[in-house]
Structure formats: structure tokens, C-alpha cells
Scaffold this motif. Structure first.
Motif: not given
Length: 409
Positions: A21-34, A59-63, A75-81
Motif C-alpha cells: 500500500l505504501q509503495d502505491n501511494g497510500y499513507r499508513l495510519l498506525v497511531a491515534a495521534d495521526q 492495516v489502514l491506509g489513506e490515499l 482502505l482497510f486491509v485484512e489478510a487470511k493465510h
């Protein structure tokens, strides 16, 4: 949280996808301070406020692009492996989450009046290493939830990397006598390794992790420890490599977990040994994601495009003059009736000097429909000129469009 290997594999895969996501233009949100109005910290990670309740997000990204006449996209991201297909219950959960958070708004405005000014358009992408059930696909297409099937062989190395790292983390937790996984610590370690921890966000919970990981990778950024042998996702290969084949199993009752029962009687630790955790996750820094690009067609799904020549692709699309790239769409087909023989599609630039091609698969339910023999030739052409007519990719602060142009003659 209980230490279940399949769950840990999903967490590691999510962090790799966060890097994508980060490599494709999304800013990652990881903390409430953002974003204090929309986000909230918890002991297990980040929460997003909805109209009715808060929702955990891994995982949460903002375009990071302004979109005229549109709310900012998140964008919410969830993965099942795991070793079985992802079912409709997970898609229903995604839809309920998105609907609730999209009805939340902020009222932070000057003065005494509370005007609903701050809003976002949230979307959900659910990735699965083993595909999705048909009901899950039908429901997702109807409710605009993006399902990305990673069962294509092109993703084997990515999945094997997540599997190997997760297996080592579970093994370390068992040897440390942990009854539950310290998820925040693991996520912090993965994010520092992958470069997805924002530089403007303090890492107050685990300040020594970054230093340990930097030391592990050495002054030149190269790992001081051998990277895991990626590609051992097949049980036979694991056995040949001397790894425990039972580690591939998903359920807590499997022998992999039972073999560590004696740890449950020992004093419980709260964290993993920092140095050993850093040594494990540092191997992820060697996982290449340059051959994957996110594509956004005018349809209710996201495409993961595989690039055969990342260097040529980057050189071509990063040229300021190549904002719109004319392409053709091809697929292996039967010469007699023109029906597809494979689920893999190829994007080939009309410019013969471009030097690259992209491949992707459509959501399985659409691919199966096309492969069933019930679709006339004109419908395949219609799919190209509608669903796949323009595929947008984000490069830095630019949007590049791959525009379908039919063959002539």
C-alpha cells in the motif's frame, strides 16, 4: 491473543501488504495521534470510530492524493493465510465495519458550533491465500468489498515469506513461555523492518526495537543474519529443509502446539525477547515487492498486477509524459472458439519499446463465468471495454492510467 499459527501468518502477510500500500501511494495510519477524531489506540492495536462502535483495524491506509469532488479515501486491509477458502462471514464482517465507519463524522470546528466537516470514504480489501467461497464472492461484489485471491502461483514466494517468519515467531513465543502473542510488539518489529512505521510518529511502546533492527541490518542496511529460506511453503520442501511439517497446520489442537504444553506451567512472559525477535523479522527486509503493483479499475474490485520487469516498468511509467499508457489485454485462448484457456490476463503496452508486461487474475467468480463457455466473444470484448477499460495505478503523487485499446485489423 491465543498463539495460532494461521493467525500469525495472516498478521505477517498484512504487514507485507501494508508495505505494498505504501509503495502505491497510500499513507499508513498506525497511531491515534495521526487523527484523534477518527482513530483510537487500544491494547491490541488501532481502532477506527464508527457511528455505533469502534472497530479494530490491522492495516489502514489513506490515499495520499487530492480527489476532486470526493471524500479522502481510506482502505482497510485484512489478510487470511490459511489452508481453506475464506467464507462469507468474513465479508459480512467487512461490510458491517465499512458501513458503520462511513457513517461516523468529526465535528472539530472553531467556535461553539459543531459542523459535520471531517469525513472519509472507507473501503475494505480482503486478501486470501486460499481463495474465497462462491457465496463470499457473490456477496462481496454486491456490497463493493474487494476480494484479492493470492492462490495464484505468482504469489507463492510472498506467502512462503509470511509463513516462514510466522513459524519462527510462534516457535520463539512457545520457547519464551508466552500463553498469548504480544501483537503490538510483533507489529512494531515488522513495521520497522519493512519501513512502514511513519517517521513522524513516536514509537513509545517499544523504543528499543528500532535500534535492535537497525543493528541487525548493519550500517549498510544489509542483514547481519541469513535471510529465511523463502519458498518452503510445500510440506515436502519443509521436511527436506529439516523443518517441522506439523507447523503448517492451523488448529490449536495440532501436535505443533501440543508439543509445547510444558511451557504453560512456566512463569508467563509478556514480551518476546527483543533481540531474537529483531533477528527473525529482519529477514523480511529482503522480500521484494517491486514486482507487484495495485491496479484500480472502474469496477468493485482491486487488481494486484504482477510485473515481469520492474526496472523497465518503473523507468517507463515514471516518465512525466506517460500519464496515459495505451495497452492491450490478452489471455491464453482456444484458437477455434476464442474462449480463454487460463485465468491469467496480460497487459501489454502498445509502445513496443516499453519493455514490460503485467499479468493479473480477475475475481474467481468472474473468471469462472467466462471460462464456463456460456459467454459469447462479444461479452469478453465488452468486459475489456467496461470493467477493464482504464486501470489506474499510483506512482508517488501521480496517477497513471492504463487505457485499453483494442487490436486493429
Amino acid at each position: 491473543m491465543p498463539i495460532i499459527l494461521a493467525t500469525v501468518r495472516g498478521y505477517v502477510l498484512e504487514e507485507l501488504l501494508a508495505r505494498l500500500l505504501q509503495d502505491n501511494g497510500y499513507r499508513l495510519l498506525v497511531a491515534a495521534d495521526q487523527d484523534r477524531e477518527a482513530l483510537k489506540d487500544s491494547g491490541r492495536g488501532l481502532l477506527v470510530r464508527g457511528r455505533g462502535t469502534t472497530h479494530q483495524v490491522d492495516v489502514l491506509g489513506e490515499l495520499d492524493l487530492p480527489l476532486p469532488f470526493s471524500l479522502p479515501l481510506r482502505l482497510f486491509v485484512e489478510a487470511k493465510h490459511r489452508n481453506r477458502r475464506t467464507g462469507i462471514q468474513h465479508v459480512r464482517n467487512a461490510y458491517g465495519t465499512i458501513r458503520d465507519v462511513n457513517e461516523h463524522y468529526g465535528t472539530q470546528t472553531p467556535g461553539a458550533y459543531h459542523i459535520p466537516m471531517k469525513r472519509y470514504q472507507y473501503q475494505y480489501a480482503l486478501f486470501s491465500a486460499s481463495g474465497f467461497t462462491r457465496p463470499a464472492q457473490e456477496y462481496a461484489l454486491a456490497q463493493q468489498i474487494s476480494l484479492i485471491d493470492l492462490s495464484n502461483p505468482g504469489f507463492d514466494a510472498l506467502l512462503a515469506a509470511a509463513d516462514d517468519i510466522a513459524t519462527q515467531i510462534v516457535d520463539l513465543a512457545a520457547k519464551a513461555g508466552l500463553a498469548s502473542l504480544p501483537l503490538n510488539q510483533v507489529r512494531h518489529a515488522l513495521r520497522h523492518t519493512l519501513g512502514t512505521w511513519p517517521t513522524n510518529v513516536d514509537d513509545e511502546d517499544f523504543p528499543d526495537l528500532a535500534a535492535h533492527i537497525h543493528q541487525m541490518r548493519g550500517p549498510a542496511g544489509e542483514s547481519a543474519f541469513p535471510a529465511p529460506a523463502f519458498g518452503l511453503a510445500v510440506a515436502h520442501d519443509r521436511e527436506q529443509a529439516g523443518l517441522n511439517v506439523a507447523q503448517l497446520r492451523d488448529e490449536p489442537g495440532d501436535e505443533y502446539y501440543e508439543s509445547y504444553e510444558y511451557y504453560q506451567d512456566s512463569p508467563l512472559a509478556r514480551e518476546l525477547p527483543t533481540g531474537r525477535l529483531a533477528a527473525i523479522v529482519t529477514g523480511l527486509g529482503d522480500v521484494g515487492l517491486d514486482n507487484f503493483v495495485l491496479g484500480f479499475p472502474p469496477a468493485p474490485f482491486v487488481l494486484v498486477l504482477q510485473v515481469d520487469n520492474p526496472e523497465a516498468f518503473a523507468e517507463y511509467v515514471d516518465n512525466a509524459h506517460n500519464t496515459d499508457v495505451r495497452v492491450t489485454l490478452d489471455y491464453p485462448r482456444d484458437r477455434r472458439d476464442n474462449r480463454p484457456l487460463s485465468k491469467d490476463w496480460e497487459i501489454v503496452p502498445k509502445d513496443g519499446e516499453a519493455g514490460f508486461r503485467l499479468s493479473f487474475t480477475l475475481p474467481a467468480i468472474l473468471a469462472d463465468w467466462m471460462l464456463s463457455g456460456e459467454v459469447p466473444i462479444w461479452s469478453l470484448r465488452e468486459a475489456k471495454s467496461t470493467l477493464l477499460s482504464s486501470i489506474a495505478i499510483v506512482r508517488g503523487n501521480r496517477v497513471v492510467r492504463l487505457l485499453y485499446q483494442p487490436h486493429r485489423g
